[in-house]
Design an enzyme around this catalytic site. Sequence first.
Site, PDB file in Angstrom:
ATOM      1  N   CYS A  47      10.079  10.285  21.659  1.00 54.06           N
ATOM      2  CA  CYS A  47       9.899  10.003  22.851  1.00 54.06           C
ATOM      3  C   CYS A  47       9.032  10.707  23.580  1.00 54.06           C
ATOM      4  CB  CYS A  47      10.989   9.248  23.302  1.00 54.06           C
ATOM      5  SG  CYS A  47      12.359   8.158  22.356  1.00 54.06           S
ATOM      6  N   GLN A 245       9.679  -3.200   9.451  1.00 55.98           N
ATOM      7  CA  GLN A 245       9.539  -2.717  10.791  1.00 55.98           C
ATOM      8  C   GLN A 245      10.558  -2.248  11.758  1.00 55.98           C
ATOM      9  OE1 GLN A 245       7.203  -2.818  12.428  1.00 55.98           O
ATOM     10  NE2 GLN A 245       5.244  -3.449  11.361  1.00 55.98           N
ATOM     11  N   TYR A 274      -2.429  -6.359   3.405  1.00 54.90           N
ATOM     12  CA  TYR A 274      -1.833  -4.985   4.048  1.00 54.90           C
ATOM     13  C   TYR A 274      -0.512  -5.848   3.967  1.00 54.90           C
ATOM     14  CZ  TYR A 274      -6.436  -3.278   4.730  1.00 54.90           C
ATOM     15  OH  TYR A 274      -7.639  -2.685   4.817  1.00 54.90           O
ATOM     16  N   GLU A 295      -1.435  -5.896  -1.477  1.00 58.91           N
ATOM     17  CA  GLU A 295      -0.882  -4.505  -1.031  1.00 58.91           C
ATOM     18  C   GLU A 295      -0.651  -2.985  -1.888  1.00 58.91           C
ATOM     19  OE1 GLU A 295       1.120  -2.993   1.686  1.00 58.91           O
ATOM     20  OE2 GLU A 295       1.037  -1.663   0.695  1.00 58.91           O
ATOM     21  N   CYS A 370      -2.326  -1.028  15.479  1.00 57.96           N
ATOM     22  CA  CYS A 370      -1.206  -0.072  15.389  1.00 57.96           C
ATOM     23  C   CYS A 370      -1.534   0.914  15.997  1.00 57.96           C
ATOM     24  CB  CYS A 370      -0.257   0.253  14.683  1.00 57.96           C
ATOM     25  SG  CYS A 370      -0.540   0.627  13.495  1.00 57.96           S
TER      26      CYS A 370
HETATM   27  N1  SAH Z   1       2.018  -6.414   7.300  1.00 57.24           N
HETATM   28  C1  SAH Z   1       3.327  -4.788   6.703  1.00 57.24           C
HETATM   29  C2  SAH Z   1       2.835  -3.817   6.707  1.00 57.24           C
HETATM   30  C3  SAH Z   1       1.882  -3.548   7.590  1.00 57.24           C
HETATM   31  S1  SAH Z   1       1.864  -1.614   7.127  1.00 57.24           S
HETATM   32  C4  SAH Z   1       4.761  -5.611   7.893  1.00 57.24           C
HETATM   33  O1  SAH Z   1       3.647  -6.342   9.127  1.00 57.24           O
HETATM   34  O2  SAH Z   1       6.035  -5.075   7.160  1.00 57.24           O
HETATM   35  C5  SAH Z   1       0.234  -1.704   6.119  1.00 57.24           C
HETATM   36  C6  SAH Z   1       0.498  -1.789   4.943  1.00 57.24           C
HETATM   37  O3  SAH Z   1      -0.839  -1.113   4.586  1.00 57.24           O
HETATM   38  C7  SAH Z   1       1.141  -0.605   3.818  1.00 57.24           C
HETATM   39  O4  SAH Z   1       2.284  -1.145   3.709  1.00 57.24           O
HETATM   40  C8  SAH Z   1       1.041   0.151   3.194  1.00 57.24           C
HETATM   41  O5  SAH Z   1       1.304   1.066   2.088  1.00 57.24           O
HETATM   42  C9  SAH Z   1      -0.556  -0.525   3.001  1.00 57.24           C
HETATM   43  N2  SAH Z   1      -2.150   0.086   2.508  1.00 57.24           N
HETATM   44  C10 SAH Z   1      -2.526   1.148   2.925  1.00 57.24           C
HETATM   45  N3  SAH Z   1      -3.559   1.142   2.151  1.00 57.24           N
HETATM   46  C11 SAH Z   1      -3.913   0.019   1.803  1.00 57.24           C
HETATM   47  C12 SAH Z   1      -4.779  -0.019   0.857  1.00 57.24           C
HETATM   48  N4  SAH Z   1      -6.384   0.675   0.941  1.00 57.24           N
HETATM   49  N5  SAH Z   1      -5.122  -1.685   0.643  1.00 57.24           N
HETATM   50  C13 SAH Z   1      -3.913  -2.444   0.668  1.00 57.24           C
HETATM   51  N6  SAH Z   1      -2.839  -2.085   1.255  1.00 57.24           N
HETATM   52  C14 SAH Z   1      -2.409  -0.187   1.565  1.00 57.24           C
END
Ligand code: SAH
Length: 415
Positions: A47, A245, A274, A295, A370
């Site tokens: 933190c 999350q 993603y 993904e 993020c």
């Molecule tokens: N939308 C989801 C996860 C987001 S985290 C949620 O809210 O739970 C970002 C995600 O992107 C991760 O799962 C990671 O594995 C994926 N990622 C990273 N690089 C990537 C790429 N080049 N192509 C596809 N997915 C990717």
Amino acid sequence: MGQDGNKREKKKMLPEDVKTQKRTAASIPIKGAGEVSCAVAKRCGGCQWMDRDYQEQLHEKEKQVRKILTPYCRLEGIVGMDQPLYYRNKVHAVFGEDQKHRPVSGIYEERTHRIVPVDSCLIENQTADAIIVSVRELLPSFKIRPYNEDTGYGLLRHVLIRTGRISGQIMVVLVLTSPILPSKNNFVKALLKRHPEITTIVVNVNYRSTSMVLGEKEQVIYGKGYIEDMLCGKTFRISPKSFYQVNPVQTETLYTKAMEYAALTGCETVVDAYCGTGTIGIIASDKAKQVIGVELNADAVRDARCNAKINQVRNIRFYQNDAGRFLLEMVSQGVKVDVVLMDPPRNGSSEEFLEAVAHMAPGKVVYISCNPETLGRDMKYLTGRGYKAEKAVAVDMFPFTGHVESVVLISKVEK
Ligand code: SAH
């Protein structure tokens, strides 16, 4: 998203650590909770903002996001937490020994080789913290030694707890150097006696000298081996290694905002790029004609397919691929997409992906970010390629840290 990796640095224990906890205490006023303080804030490093008033934190995060988005659109504001404490549903403790070979558990001190003993943390689920203390207290009577990095002896390296906010289910993962837990059944019995709320216990074997907490091999020693939790009315399965999350309250806020921005009517083809374990796409599926999730991580895709089944969602398909490459393939096949929901990791999207979005020309892009820096970079690209940002909102997913999440509605400029 990205600040919850499984990686840890190798660190060692110092004998004076227990005694020095109090010295670095930082106090913060929290609405409804009076004054709270953390004894190890400065040494833990988790933190970075523990000494800041919560309203001031929100103000600072809002300012950061506004600065980046000012050239593109209006920021509606920031959504903070009413109760910004104990929000983490996933808790990790490293185990070691002090100089008298007594078990200690806690966190790695930032950038050093030490374990800081910690029994409770202001941002972690409190039941999870209590379970970790119980595991530590039970060790001597079962003659289970924590792993000692210096000597290489010992069995227990880490304990990972995952909790379901709505379901109340709790998973305990014991990370061991060998698959054999002595008096396994009695240990499980003793832990359950103290914490009947535990629903599953898994042994994970990690004998390698690595920065990863979890190893490959797993054995379920109690319950189903996973927990479930609900987000926006859907159920999601969480296994020891699944991405999920860490702040479920604010995740719901974030996804609800994303859905509001997408304003689906039931006729749209939606891409969830993603997509991780498919959470956003599955939540969107009720209001879309069809959803296509992409993904990179194969385990996450497996979880996503399983999550679709659990929720009886039949209008969603998941593909394991690089999001940019996949979108380009869709473009070359002439697939028409109405809405792209994108939630890239901290380093943002790739130019290939953004290029493909521009060619695909969906009416709307909802960008969940993020990292405001990479969001700004990607916004610059999209606004130069026929898109304009309409509105944005920031969501505080990680109180007391410097991280901030945001959602932006981007739409195609009419010609
Ligand atoms: N939308 C989801 C996860 C987001 S985290 C949620 O809210 O739970 C970002 C995600 O992107 C991760 O799962 C990671 O594995 C994926 N990622 C990273 N690089 C990537 C790429 N080049 N192509 C596809 N997915 C990717």
